[in-house]
Design an enzyme around this catalytic site. Structure first.
Site, mmCIF file in Angstrom:
data_model
loop_
_atom_site.group_PDB
_atom_site.id
_atom_site.type_symbol
_atom_site.label_atom_id
_atom_site.label_comp_id
_atom_site.label_asym_id
_atom_site.label_seq_id
_atom_site.Cartn_x
_atom_site.Cartn_y
_atom_site.Cartn_z
ATOM 1 N N LYS A 297 0.838 -1.196 0.000
ATOM 2 C CA LYS A 297 0.000 0.000 0.000
ATOM 3 C C LYS A 297 0.876 1.249 0.000
ATOM 4 O O LYS A 297 2.000 1.204 0.481
ATOM 5 C CB LYS A 297 -0.853 0.039 1.277
ATOM 6 C CG LYS A 297 -1.985 -0.951 1.319
ATOM 7 C CD LYS A 297 -2.763 -0.813 2.640
ATOM 8 C CE LYS A 297 -3.878 -1.824 2.725
ATOM 9 N NZ LYS A 297 -4.964 -1.645 1.760
ATOM 10 N N ASP A 308 -7.562 -3.072 10.726
ATOM 11 C CA ASP A 308 -8.013 -4.114 9.798
ATOM 12 C C ASP A 308 -8.436 -5.398 10.530
ATOM 13 O O ASP A 308 -8.672 -6.426 9.907
ATOM 14 C CB ASP A 308 -6.894 -4.402 8.785
ATOM 15 C CG ASP A 308 -7.445 -4.795 7.424
ATOM 16 O OD1 ASP A 308 -8.631 -4.534 7.172
ATOM 17 O OD2 ASP A 308 -6.682 -5.358 6.625
ATOM 18 N N ASP A 367 -2.889 -7.605 -1.531
ATOM 19 C CA ASP A 367 -3.617 -6.692 -0.645
ATOM 20 C C ASP A 367 -5.079 -7.134 -0.487
ATOM 21 O O ASP A 367 -5.794 -6.604 0.355
ATOM 22 C CB ASP A 367 -3.528 -5.264 -1.198
ATOM 23 C CG ASP A 367 -3.876 -4.226 -0.152
ATOM 24 O OD1 ASP A 367 -3.995 -4.604 1.036
ATOM 25 O OD2 ASP A 367 -4.016 -3.040 -0.523
ATOM 26 N N GLU A 369 -6.202 -9.636 0.976
ATOM 27 C CA GLU A 369 -5.878 -10.751 1.876
ATOM 28 C C GLU A 369 -7.044 -11.132 2.783
ATOM 29 O O GLU A 369 -7.134 -12.271 3.229
ATOM 30 C CB GLU A 369 -4.653 -10.371 2.731
ATOM 31 C CG GLU A 369 -4.933 -9.529 4.002
ATOM 32 C CD GLU A 369 -5.519 -8.167 3.714
ATOM 33 O OE1 GLU A 369 -5.397 -7.683 2.563
ATOM 34 O OE2 GLU A 369 -6.125 -7.563 4.621
ATOM 35 N N ARG A 371 -10.244 -11.534 2.241
ATOM 36 C CA ARG A 371 -11.129 -12.587 1.714
ATOM 37 C C ARG A 371 -10.460 -13.953 1.782
ATOM 38 O O ARG A 371 -11.132 -14.977 1.865
ATOM 39 C CB ARG A 371 -11.582 -12.218 0.287
ATOM 40 C CG ARG A 371 -10.465 -12.129 -0.701
ATOM 41 C CD ARG A 371 -10.852 -11.358 -1.951
ATOM 42 N NE ARG A 371 -10.838 -9.908 -1.728
ATOM 43 C CZ ARG A 371 -11.131 -9.004 -2.667
ATOM 44 N NH1 ARG A 371 -11.494 -9.391 -3.865
ATOM 45 N NH2 ARG A 371 -11.079 -7.720 -2.398
HETATM 46 N N1 BES Z 1 -7.967 -3.729 4.509
HETATM 47 C C1 BES Z 1 -8.195 -3.369 3.183
HETATM 48 C C2 BES Z 1 -9.511 -2.651 2.956
HETATM 49 C C3 BES Z 1 -9.708 -1.320 3.630
HETATM 50 C C4 BES Z 1 -9.608 -0.160 2.901
HETATM 51 C C5 BES Z 1 -10.079 -1.243 4.943
HETATM 52 C C6 BES Z 1 -9.825 1.054 3.498
HETATM 53 C C7 BES Z 1 -10.298 -0.028 5.540
HETATM 54 C C8 BES Z 1 -10.174 1.126 4.819
HETATM 55 C C9 BES Z 1 -8.185 -4.603 2.279
HETATM 56 O O1 BES Z 1 -7.409 -5.656 2.700
HETATM 57 C C10 BES Z 1 -7.668 -4.156 0.953
HETATM 58 O O2 BES Z 1 -6.571 -3.682 0.912
HETATM 59 N N2 BES Z 1 -8.464 -4.299 -0.082
HETATM 60 C C11 BES Z 1 -8.100 -3.876 -1.386
HETATM 61 C C12 BES Z 1 -8.604 -4.899 -2.361
HETATM 62 C C13 BES Z 1 -8.080 -4.720 -3.747
HETATM 63 C C14 BES Z 1 -6.601 -5.014 -3.798
HETATM 64 C C15 BES Z 1 -8.830 -5.627 -4.662
HETATM 65 C C16 BES Z 1 -8.732 -2.512 -1.646
HETATM 66 O O3 BES Z 1 -9.841 -2.280 -1.180
HETATM 67 O O4 BES Z 1 -8.091 -1.688 -2.267
HETATM 68 ZN ZN ZN Z 2 -7.100 -5.797 4.762
HETATM 69 ZN ZN ZN Z 3 -5.391 -5.519 2.072
#
Ligand code: BES
Ligand code: ZN
Ligand code: ZN
Length: 518
Positions: A297, A308, A367, A369, A371
């Site tokens: 990220k 998270d 990222d 992860e 799911r």
């Molecule tokens: N933990 C994040 C989602 C998240 C985003 C939580 C903002 C709280 C605030 C999750 O693991 C993630 O990074 N998801 C990605 C998925 C993508 C790579 C398909 C996302 O939402 O960008």
């Molecule tokens: Zn996450």
């Molecule tokens: Zn993530």
């Protein structure tokens, strides 16, 4: 905060601060506000009347009017708290009003206070008719206990500004009504404490709250409330074939934790639970820090990724309340906790994983992860006998794009579980908005080389493709998925709530579980 409930005229109560609620009863679009106090105590009304006469106080939600030495009252201060329009009054406003009342006492160094249970301002009025005493007392306690907390645990200059004692004061009523108010009061105490327990976990930084530490805290909690708790780590993940959960965990120095909390109902004497009583599975995403892994990220805002694990915290909190409220249904809480880190041992884009269910997963983005850990958590819940599933996860940024920070995302593969969740939301006051996860979206997780892939092929509808992925693991088992990414952290200070962890989903999950009680 200690809480107690008494039955008497609030005017006669000696307390440093008495809070009463007010609404705007004006009808018509452009009508000037017309403030009415939600009390039948003439002495309270008389004390506030001169200040209300100026028209400055409009009873908007969260507005406060503070009076010192109110005439005719034993209280040292009277604070009138606005709940907004009478027409739209619900227990949610009462909850927020109670939080506002307590938060207005804190900076004044007030340690003890009282809140008057709202009553109709005119006995022939019907505004409160749909709000039973049980829900009113419960909302006051919930709002007050949740509103009271501030997240200054780690500040060395921290001063004790807490309200130590809250008295909820209701007028003398007949015995049955009294019992109802008492029940709501007790429920509110249990549920708000559980929500605060979850919030405190979410507040912890990831260097303190590792997966192992989360396991320890769950264990301690379970010991306190009499739940069975098992905490496993890497070996168990390998033994169970949790290839998806393990892949996420293996990039970190910190070992994962698979937490299993079990609540067994004890049927009343002479009763047995029907054979087909459901077994409810609560599955929480417990990523104690999400760097994104190899698909790392951006640095900006990454510190927030300590939250998270808010889905896991919600499930641990919910189990705590369930143990105390004792519904007649078996409940198993499962938390899949790990750190998502980049390292020489980390899983990589392009890897193909084998989940516990046997499904193969192509990793497109490390990222995504959450799911992966939930896939194994949901399947494991089914092998433990769960007949109904719910998961909560800070799963996608896309859900925040879709719904903002007011409503969290809700998905379901079954109308009956959805209806029950809707009923639960009506009691909890939490806001979830249903999004689709129908077969039409199946192609979004289709992989060239494996059964499915862990991100949608396009970035559109990202919250939906994540839900579609989870749906594969829920299978035919009735299931609800809560994407709480936008609502788990309160970004703005509100009159009734501190900035920081919100504890979203605890209240609704507990209520949903109770709808299955035999
Ligand atoms: N933990 C994040 C989602 C998240 C985003 C939580 C903002 C709280 C605030 C999750 O693991 C993630 O990074 N998801 C990605 C998925 C993508 C790579 C398909 C996302 O939402 O960008
Ligand atoms: Zn996450
Ligand atoms: Zn993530």
């Amino acid at each position: 905060m200690e809480t107690k409930l008494i039955f008497q005229d609030p005017a006669g109560l000696a307390t440093p601060m008495l809070a009463v609620f007010a609404v705007d009863v004006a009808t018509g679009k452009d009508a000037d506000p017309l403030v009415a106090l939600l009390t039948t105590s003439d002495a309270v009304s008389n004390a506030a009347a001169p200040s209300l006469a100026s028209g400055e106080f409009k009873a908007t939600l969260g507005e406060q009017l503070l009076l010192h030495s109110p005439g005719g009252l034993k209280a040292e201060r009277l604070v009138v708290v606005g709940l907004g329009k009478a027409k739209t009054l619900s227990v949610d406003e009462v909850r927020k009003g109670a939080g506002t009342a307590v938060r207005s006492a804190k900076p004044r160094g007030i340690r003890e206070m009282a809140i008057a249970l709202p009553e109709d301002y005119a006995l022939d009025d019907e505004h409160l008719e749909t709000l039973p005493g049980r829900m009113l007392s419960r909302s006051i306690v919930e709002g007050a206990l949740v509103g009271e907390l501030d997240w200054d645990t780690y500040r060395s200059d921290r001063k004790d500004r807490s309200v130590h004692e809250l008295t909820v004061v209701a007028r003398e009523v007949e015995e049955t009504t009294k019992k109802e108010i008492q029940t709501g009061f007790e429920e509110g105490r249990v549920i708000a404490s559980a929500q605060n327990f979850a919030r405190a976990l979410v507040n912890e930084p990831s260097n303190v709250l590792t997966p192992t530490e989360l396991g320890k805290r769950a264990e301690t909690m379970c010991d306190e409330v009499g739940l069975k708790c098992e905490v496993y780590s890497t070996e168990k993940l390998l033994e169970l074939g949790m290839g998806a959960f393990h892949a996420v965990a293996k990039g970190s120095y910190e070992p994962p934790a698979l937490i299993v909390m079990t609540y067994e109902p004890k049927p009343e004497k002479g009763k047995i639970l029907p054979k087909d009583t459901p077994v409810i599975g609560l599955v929480g995403k417990g990523i104690t820090f999400d760097t994104g892994g190899i698909s790392i990220k951006p640095a900006d805002g990454m510190e927030k990724m300590k939250y998270d694990m808010a889905g896991a915290a919600a499930m641990i909190g919910a189990m705590r309340a369930i143990a105390q409220l004792k519904p007649a249904v078996k409940v198993i809480g499962i938390v899949c906790s790990a750190e998502n880190m980049p390292s020489g041992r980390a899983y990589k884009p392009g890897d193909v994983l084998k989940a516990m269910s046997g499904k193969t997963i192509e990793v497109l983005n490390t990222d995504a992860e959450g799911r992966l850990v939930l896939a194994d958590g949901l399947h494991y819940a089914k092998t433990l006998g769960c007949t109904h599933l719910i998961d909560a996860a800070t799963l996608t940024g896309a859900c925040v794009v879709a719904l903002g920070m007011i409503n969290a995302g809700l998905f379901a593969n079954d109308e009956s579980v959805f209806e029950k969740f809707l009923a639960a939301m009506n009691v909890s006051g939490e806001k979830f908005w249903r999004l689709p996860c129908t077969d039409d979206y199946k192609d979004t997780i289709k992989s060239q080389i494996a059964d499915i892939m862990n991100t949608g092929g396009s970035r559109w509808g990202g919250a939906i493709s994540a839900a579609m992925f989870l749906r594969e693991f829920a299978g035919d088992t009735p299931w609800v998925h809560l994407d709480i990414a936008g609502c788990a952290w309160n970004e703005e200070l509100k009159p009734w709530l501190a900035k920081g962890p919100s504890g979203i989903a605890v209240r609704s999950i507990v209520e949903w579980v109770r709808t299955y009680s035999a």
